[in-house]
Scaffold this active site. Structure first.
Site, mmCIF file in Angstrom:
data_model
loop_
_atom_site.group_PDB
_atom_site.id
_atom_site.type_symbol
_atom_site.label_atom_id
_atom_site.label_comp_id
_atom_site.label_asym_id
_atom_site.label_seq_id
_atom_site.Cartn_x
_atom_site.Cartn_y
_atom_site.Cartn_z
ATOM 1 C CG HIS A 70 -2.052 0.959 1.102
ATOM 2 N ND1 HIS A 70 -1.957 2.306 1.372
ATOM 3 C CD2 HIS A 70 -3.299 0.752 0.660
ATOM 4 C CE1 HIS A 70 -3.122 2.874 1.135
ATOM 5 N NE2 HIS A 70 -3.962 1.961 0.691
ATOM 6 C CG ASP B 32 -8.314 -4.260 -3.036
ATOM 7 O OD1 ASP B 32 -7.506 -3.336 -3.192
ATOM 8 O OD2 ASP B 32 -9.555 -4.107 -3.099
HETATM 9 C C1 SDX Z 1 -6.050 0.105 -3.142
HETATM 10 O O1 SDX Z 1 -4.312 4.617 -2.175
HETATM 11 C C2 SDX Z 1 -5.244 3.952 -1.564
HETATM 12 O O2 SDX Z 1 -5.654 4.251 -0.446
HETATM 13 C C3 SDX Z 1 -5.792 2.792 -2.339
HETATM 14 C C4 SDX Z 1 -6.804 1.943 -1.615
HETATM 15 C C5 SDX Z 1 -8.074 2.698 -1.333
HETATM 16 O O3 SDX Z 1 -8.767 2.347 -0.368
HETATM 17 O O4 SDX Z 1 -8.408 3.601 -2.159
HETATM 18 O O5 SDX Z 1 -6.262 1.492 -0.380
HETATM 19 C C6 SDX Z 1 -7.203 0.731 -2.433
HETATM 20 O O6 SDX Z 1 -5.795 0.473 -4.255
HETATM 21 C C7 SDX Z 1 -5.200 -0.911 -2.421
HETATM 22 C C8 SDX Z 1 -4.019 -1.438 -3.288
HETATM 23 C C9 SDX Z 1 -4.534 -2.537 -4.238
HETATM 24 N N1 SDX Z 1 -3.480 -2.899 -5.194
HETATM 25 C C10 SDX Z 1 -2.815 -4.082 -5.120
HETATM 26 O O7 SDX Z 1 -2.974 -4.887 -4.198
HETATM 27 C C11 SDX Z 1 -1.843 -4.337 -6.268
HETATM 28 C C12 SDX Z 1 -0.546 -4.947 -5.715
HETATM 29 N N2 SDX Z 1 0.096 -3.885 -4.920
HETATM 30 C C13 SDX Z 1 1.141 -3.143 -5.589
HETATM 31 O O8 SDX Z 1 1.047 -2.975 -6.958
HETATM 32 C C14 SDX Z 1 1.634 -1.946 -4.780
HETATM 33 O O9 SDX Z 1 1.898 -2.377 -3.509
HETATM 34 C C15 SDX Z 1 0.764 -0.698 -4.695
HETATM 35 C C16 SDX Z 1 0.419 -0.175 -6.034
HETATM 36 C C17 SDX Z 1 -0.473 -0.944 -3.904
HETATM 37 C C18 SDX Z 1 1.586 0.357 -3.934
HETATM 38 O O10 SDX Z 1 2.682 0.611 -4.672
HETATM 39 P P1 SDX Z 1 3.909 1.540 -4.124
HETATM 40 O O11 SDX Z 1 3.700 1.945 -2.721
HETATM 41 O O12 SDX Z 1 4.087 2.593 -5.156
HETATM 42 O O13 SDX Z 1 5.065 0.562 -4.070
HETATM 43 P P2 SDX Z 1 6.043 0.355 -5.267
HETATM 44 O O14 SDX Z 1 5.268 -0.068 -6.465
HETATM 45 O O15 SDX Z 1 6.946 1.534 -5.374
HETATM 46 O O16 SDX Z 1 6.899 -0.898 -4.725
HETATM 47 C C19 SDX Z 1 7.884 -0.721 -3.709
HETATM 48 C C20 SDX Z 1 8.640 -2.030 -3.730
HETATM 49 C C21 SDX Z 1 9.075 -2.426 -5.136
HETATM 50 O O17 SDX Z 1 10.223 -3.257 -5.011
HETATM 51 P P3 SDX Z 1 11.726 -2.567 -5.226
HETATM 52 O O18 SDX Z 1 11.681 -1.982 -6.637
HETATM 53 O O19 SDX Z 1 11.851 -1.542 -4.147
HETATM 54 O O20 SDX Z 1 12.665 -3.735 -5.117
HETATM 55 O O21 SDX Z 1 7.792 -3.096 -3.272
HETATM 56 C C22 SDX Z 1 7.559 -3.998 -4.343
HETATM 57 C C23 SDX Z 1 7.936 -3.290 -5.630
HETATM 58 O O22 SDX Z 1 8.351 -4.221 -6.611
HETATM 59 N N3 SDX Z 1 6.131 -4.331 -4.295
HETATM 60 C C24 SDX Z 1 5.656 -5.563 -4.452
HETATM 61 C C25 SDX Z 1 4.265 -5.442 -4.274
HETATM 62 N N4 SDX Z 1 3.946 -4.162 -4.020
HETATM 63 C C26 SDX Z 1 5.103 -3.471 -4.037
HETATM 64 N N5 SDX Z 1 6.251 -6.742 -4.721
HETATM 65 C C27 SDX Z 1 5.440 -7.823 -4.814
HETATM 66 N N6 SDX Z 1 4.095 -7.795 -4.640
HETATM 67 C C28 SDX Z 1 3.482 -6.620 -4.379
HETATM 68 N N7 SDX Z 1 2.157 -6.571 -4.218
#
Ligand code: SDX
Length: 393
Positions: free
Chosen positions: A272, A329
């Site tokens: 998140h 989710d």
């Molecule tokens: C919602 O904003 C809100 O409040 C949203 C929400 C709401 O109520 O409106 O809470 C609802 O959208 C919840 C999120 C639902 N999405 C998912 O579950 C999709 C999977 N999650 C990711 O795509 C990700 O965690 C996000 C998009 C939710 C958050 O992304 P960030 O904070 O921008 O994190 P990032 O993409 O910069 O990742 C940071 C690191 C990376 O690794 P490094 O490059 O540092 O090595 O963490 C890794 C990413 O690769 N990473 C994950 C991951 N999420 C982040 N690795 C594996 N699985 C994951 N789910």
């Protein structure tokens, strides 16, 4: 206490957003709607009362609540011309696309919603119409997908029961609303009702800042929520859990895939932008999943896979280092499925819950007299250069 913003005096409305609606503390896992903790609201309130709180800023008195609830009930019916619009959507149309179109079409039926200086009563009538018609449109989007005739709202039912009946009743088969399902749905909608300046809410605010109608602004928010990184994640979570189950249930293998930089696979429902410890909503939904499936006598193997996945990830350095925990989710789809709601309706359920939050944020933006949104940019393109005619390139 709430997240303050630095409004850049040079450029209005280009920094963060000032809001008095929802407070998040990502480190402590705190979520409050108008100062009330989500745990209290999820346990003691109901979705319409929480909607009133978000939109008008205070918990309603008995009289205010009854008036709000009655007004919504009397606006659930939809103009027959909009119902005819459904005939234009093929059954392959995704329910989110149908929903955003139907909501946007309300602008045509209520043109005063476009007047920038419309009265407070007109604004409030738009809010009531949105709250009232969203469940009708959501159920109709599902019926369109199924190729079934739509059901009209039944004003003798409460908000969630009315939606469930419009969803599942068939000409040949009456649908009896199970109070367990209706109560569980009500709690899920509360948990999704607002979440500060997330992607879809920011979309609603910026579209609304151009003086577009509230219906067009909410329609834009629905489309932003559709993305798999945002509201579409609940559908992707179930698809991921099903894939793990089909592949023998080895969750560790998928954990490794999620860590592999060369593999685009992400653990959906994990991580998140704000919560860097735990998502308080996920904790409540995880408990509700056990409770609802138990009461309904549903034994869904993907629930166990989800718990194993969570357990494994919470003990894996990659996820711990990146502060990746289950978000709202991760477990919600398991409950929706136990209710008989199909996966391609999960994001519609998210939109149904998020509606009062979008409305509250749109209303606040308009009441604050915020100027049209105009995010600034850092230019990284080419310096000035002369035009070269094609035969010399
Ligand atoms: C919602 O904003 C809100 O409040 C949203 C929400 C709401 O109520 O409106 O809470 C609802 O959208 C919840 C999120 C639902 N999405 C998912 O579950 C999709 C999977 N999650 C990711 O795509 C990700 O965690 C996000 C998009 C939710 C958050 O992304 P960030 O904070 O921008 O994190 P990032 O993409 O910069 O990742 C940071 C690191 C990376 O690794 P490094 O490059 O540092 O090595 O963490 C890794 C990413 O690769 N990473 C994950 C991951 N999420 C982040 N690795 C594996 N699985 C994951 N789910």
């Amino acid at each position: 206490q709430s997240g303050l913003i630095t409004m850049d005096p040079g450029f209005k409305n280009t920094g963060s957003t000032k809001s008095a609606i929802t407070f998040l503390d990502g480190e402590k896992g705190i979520l409050r709607y108008r100062g009330y903790n989500i745990e209290d609201l999820a346990e003691k309130s109901n979705f319409l009362e929480v909607s009133y709180l978000l939109v008008y800023g205070e918990l309603p008195t008995q009289k205010q609540y009854e008036k709000f609830s009655k007004e919504i009930t009397t606006h659930t019916l939809v103009h027959e011309d909009i119902k005819k619009m459904l005939d234009g959507f093929p059954s392959v149309a995704h329910p989110m696309g149908v929903l955003s179109s139907l909501i946007c079409s309300l602008t045509a039926f209520y043109p005063t919603s476009l007047h920038p200086n419309r009265s407070e009563e007109e604004n409030n009538l738009s809010i009531i119409r949105l709250m009232a018609k969203m469940p009708t449109f959501a159920a109709w989007a599902f019926k369109n997908k199924m190729g079934h005739p739509v059901n009209y709202p039944d004003n003798s039912l409460d908000y969630c029961s009315n939606f469930l009946k419009m969803m599942f009743e068939l000409p040949a088969e009456k649908y009896e609303v199970d109070p367990i399902v209706s109560k569980a749905l009500d709690q899920l909608l509360i948990l999704h009702a607002d979440h500060e300046q997330n992607c879809s809410t920011s979309t609603v605010r910026i579209v609304g800042s151009s003086q577009a109608s509230i219906y067009a602004s909410i329609s834009a928010g629905i489309n932003a929520l559709w993305g798999p990184l945002h509201g579409g994640a609940n559908q992707s979570v179930i698809e991921m859990l099903e894939a793990i189950k089909a592949d023998g249930g080895d969750s560790k293998k998928y954990l490794e895939k999620a860590k592999d930089k060369n593999d685009p696979f992400r653990l959906m429902g994990f991580g998140h932008r704000v919560y860097k410890n735990f998502d308080p909503r996920a904790k409540i939904i995880k408990k509700a999943a056990d409770d609802v499936l138990g009461k309904l006598g549903v034994d869904d193997p993907v629930l166990e896979i989800a718990k194993e996945l969570e357990e494994a990830a919470l003990n894996d350095q990659y996820f711990v280092d990146r502060k990746l925990y289950p978000n709202v989710d991760f477990y919600s789809g398991i409950i929706y499925r136990a209710m008989g709601i199909p996966t391609d309706m999960f994001t519609v359920m998210f939109a149904l819950g998020r509606l009062p939050g979008w409305i509250a944020q749109w209303k606040e933006m308009r009441e604050n007299g915020e100027p049209i949104g105009r995010p600034r940019q850092v230019y990284t393109g080419a310096n000035e250069r002369e035009y070269v005619s094609m035969n010399k390139r």
